[in-house]
Design a protein around this motif. Structure first.
Motif, PDB file in Angstrom:
ATOM      1  N   UNK A  51       0.831  -1.208   0.000  1.00 48.47           N
ATOM      2  CA  UNK A  51       0.000   0.000   0.000  1.00 48.47           C
ATOM      3  C   UNK A  51       0.863   1.254   0.000  1.00 48.47           C
ATOM      4  N   UNK A  52       1.829   1.333   0.924  1.00 52.45           N
ATOM      5  CA  UNK A  52       2.665   2.520   1.016  1.00 52.45           C
ATOM      6  C   UNK A  52       3.604   2.655  -0.175  1.00 52.45           C
ATOM      7  N   UNK A  53       4.007   1.528  -0.756  1.00 54.47           N
ATOM      8  CA  UNK A  53       4.821   1.559  -1.965  1.00 54.47           C
ATOM      9  C   UNK A  53       4.075   2.271  -3.096  1.00 54.47           C
ATOM     10  N   UNK A  54       2.839   1.849  -3.322  1.00 55.74           N
ATOM     11  CA  UNK A  54       2.046   2.468  -4.381  1.00 55.74           C
ATOM     12  C   UNK A  54       1.721   3.925  -4.059  1.00 55.74           C
ATOM     13  N   UNK A  55       1.405   4.205  -2.807  1.00 52.23           N
ATOM     14  CA  UNK A  55       1.046   5.566  -2.435  1.00 52.23           C
ATOM     15  C   UNK A  55       2.236   6.510  -2.591  1.00 52.23           C
ATOM     16  N   UNK A  56       3.447   6.023  -2.310  1.00 55.62           N
ATOM     17  CA  UNK A  56       4.628   6.865  -2.495  1.00 55.62           C
ATOM     18  C   UNK A  56       4.769   7.263  -3.960  1.00 55.62           C
ATOM     19  N   UNK A  57       4.577   6.304  -4.853  1.00 54.12           N
ATOM     20  CA  UNK A  57       4.631   6.601  -6.288  1.00 54.12           C
ATOM     21  C   UNK A  57       3.540   7.580  -6.697  1.00 54.12           C
ATOM     22  N   UNK A  58       2.330   7.329  -6.222  1.00 53.09           N
ATOM     23  CA  UNK A  58       1.186   8.159  -6.601  1.00 53.09           C
ATOM     24  C   UNK A  58       1.375   9.598  -6.141  1.00 53.09           C
ATOM     25  N   UNK A  59       1.741   9.780  -4.876  1.00 49.04           N
ATOM     26  CA  UNK A  59       1.929  11.126  -4.352  1.00 49.04           C
ATOM     27  C   UNK A  59       3.083  11.843  -5.048  1.00 49.04           C
ATOM     28  N   UNK A  60       4.138  11.103  -5.393  1.00 49.87           N
ATOM     29  CA  UNK A  60       5.259  11.721  -6.097  1.00 49.87           C
ATOM     30  C   UNK A  60       4.803  12.269  -7.438  1.00 49.87           C
ATOM     31  N   UNK A  61       4.011  11.485  -8.168  1.00 52.39           N
ATOM     32  CA  UNK A  61       3.557  11.917  -9.493  1.00 52.39           C
ATOM     33  C   UNK A  61       2.541  13.050  -9.399  1.00 52.39           C
ATOM     34  N   UNK A  62       1.869  13.165  -8.258  1.00 53.15           N
ATOM     35  CA  UNK A  62       0.964  14.296  -8.017  1.00 53.15           C
ATOM     36  C   UNK A  62       1.710  15.506  -7.472  1.00 53.15           C
ATOM     37  N   UNK A  63       3.036  15.392  -7.379  1.00 52.67           N
ATOM     38  CA  UNK A  63       3.921  16.446  -6.862  1.00 52.67           C
ATOM     39  C   UNK A  63       3.657  16.756  -5.392  1.00 52.67           C
TER      40      UNK A  63
END
Length: 397
Positions: free
Chosen positions: A114-126
């Motif tokens: 979960x946190x792996x995916x969320x880290x990617x998602x938040x990074x791409x959302x800046x």
């Protein structure tokens, strides 16, 4: 006759300038999604450029509490972890409001995913500060790991309460002074709530000029720090390729994000890059590579690859000193460009990207195309730790 020869010479120079990049790493035109949030990062995934495929985005990101389980919830989160630049915060917000969140994070294996995916998602959302928070939750706990995290994820002992030094990851995860770093708190929830105003736009936007004080001073907020992080972002001229320039001026860009997490659950984040300050039409081109310099606010700048890590207070202060030194340096296309600036700060943080050099007409040097491709190919080293690099890609096939 001399006047005629001089006229022919000037004409040749002007003609040549139109065959090579005119504004190398100057005022990059970027396309981005407008976010009404503070900028802030990236995640641990290195992929070969020829294996990258853009997954299909799931259209329906809502869940009925009566008929979903932890695995289906986690899959919905994974479906949002995609490449392609056009990222939307709204379905992420909807899923985080679900009562399934606690169940997923309670399970160790699911929590890591979960946190792996969320880290990617938040990074791409800046939302870089949120991205690094989630990345921290994916770090493994163990004696062998703790040994290598002494300088990257450790806090200065003067900031630890009750004289308890936090020199290991396990200690950091237990210490109450870093609770704000380890959880998505009320401040983050407000950022996510504001993300409902997210609107993607294809309009072209230039990064605005900023002063050194606007980069440095906000970190001196009088609050005790619980952690620091640095991220280097690379935008290639051609996503996923070592093509150093395209047409006249598309040459890519490299920039930095710095984050300070405070013990009161607030954070300070600044994203910025080093640019040429053009003295004349041909400044910062292969014909006239040296010119003045200026910093620009890159908080909404696009990128293809990002590498980040947590750093100690000592390294953070050293990075601020390097930034101040660059404020007094000229820009040089061959040896002191935006990528040189980014690599210098990353190196100070303990991040080394290999094979970043390349050539162009009348010159050569570090450049976004080579640096970005090295990240994609896994040619990145954490110079002082065995673990702790957060790597995320957002390339377009």
């Amino acid at each position: 006759m001399k006047a005629l020869l001089r006229w022919i010479g000037y004409s040749a120079i002007i003609s040549l300038s139109f065959q090579i990049p005119l504004y190398a790493q100057d005022v990059p035109i970027v396309r981005y999604a407008q976010l009404r949030v503070d900028s802030g990062g990236v995640h641990s995934r290195v992929m070969a450029a020829n294996t990258i495929k853009k997954p299909d985005v799931v259209a329906d990101n809502t869940l009925n509490a009566a008929d979903f389980d932890e695995d289906s919830y986690l899959q919905r989160i994974a479906d949002l972890d995609v490449y392609g630049k056009k990222h939307d915060a709204r379905p992420v917000v909807d899923l985080l409001k679900s009562n399934q969140l606690k169940a997923v994070t309670a399970d160790k294996k699911r929590s890591h995913k979960f946190y792996y995916h969320m880290a990617n998602i938040f990074a791409r959302l800046r939302m870089y500060s949120l991205a690094m928070k989630c990345y921290f939750k994916t770090l493994p706990v163990g004696e062998d790991v703790n040994t290598h995290l002494i300088d990257s994820a450790a806090w200065d002992t003067t900031y630890i309460t009750e004289r308890k030094p936090a020199f290991t990851l396990a200690a950091l995860q237990r210490d109450t002074s870093v609770t704000g770093l380890l959880t998505i708190n009320h401040v983050d929830e407000q950022i996510l709530a504001d993300s409902n105003n997210y609107q993607y736009t294809s309009r072209e936007v230039k990064s605005p000029t900023t002063q050194l004080a606007n980069i440095i001073d906000p970190f001196d907020d009088g609050k005790k720090a619980s952690a620091y992080a640095l991220l280097i972002h690379i935008s290639q001229p051609v996503s996923g390729k070592r093509k150093i320039f395209v047409k006249l001026s598309k040459v890519g860009h490299t920039f930095i994000t710095l984050i300070k997490y405070n013990t009161d659950s607030t954070s300070v984040s600044r994203s910025f890059g080093f640019y040429p300050k053009k003295d004349h039409f041909l400044s910062a081109t292969p014909l006239f590579p040296t010119t003045g310099s200026v910093f620009k606010n890159d908080e909404q700048h696009d990128w293809d690859e990002t590498v980040g890590k947590f750093i100690s207070e000592r390294r953070f202060k050293r990075i601020l000193r390097v930034i101040k030194q660059y404020d007094m340096k000229n820009y040089n296309l061959n040896k002191n460009n935006c990528t040189d600036f980014g690599l210098s700060l990353a190196s100070t943080a303990g991040i080394s990207i290999l094979y970043t050099n390349g050539s162009w007409p009348l010159g050569r040097g570090n450049n976004p195309a080579s640096a970005g491709q090295s990240v994609l190919e896994g040619k990145v080293l954490n110079m002082d730790n065995k673990y702790g690099l957060f790597i995320c890609n957002d390339i377009v096939k």
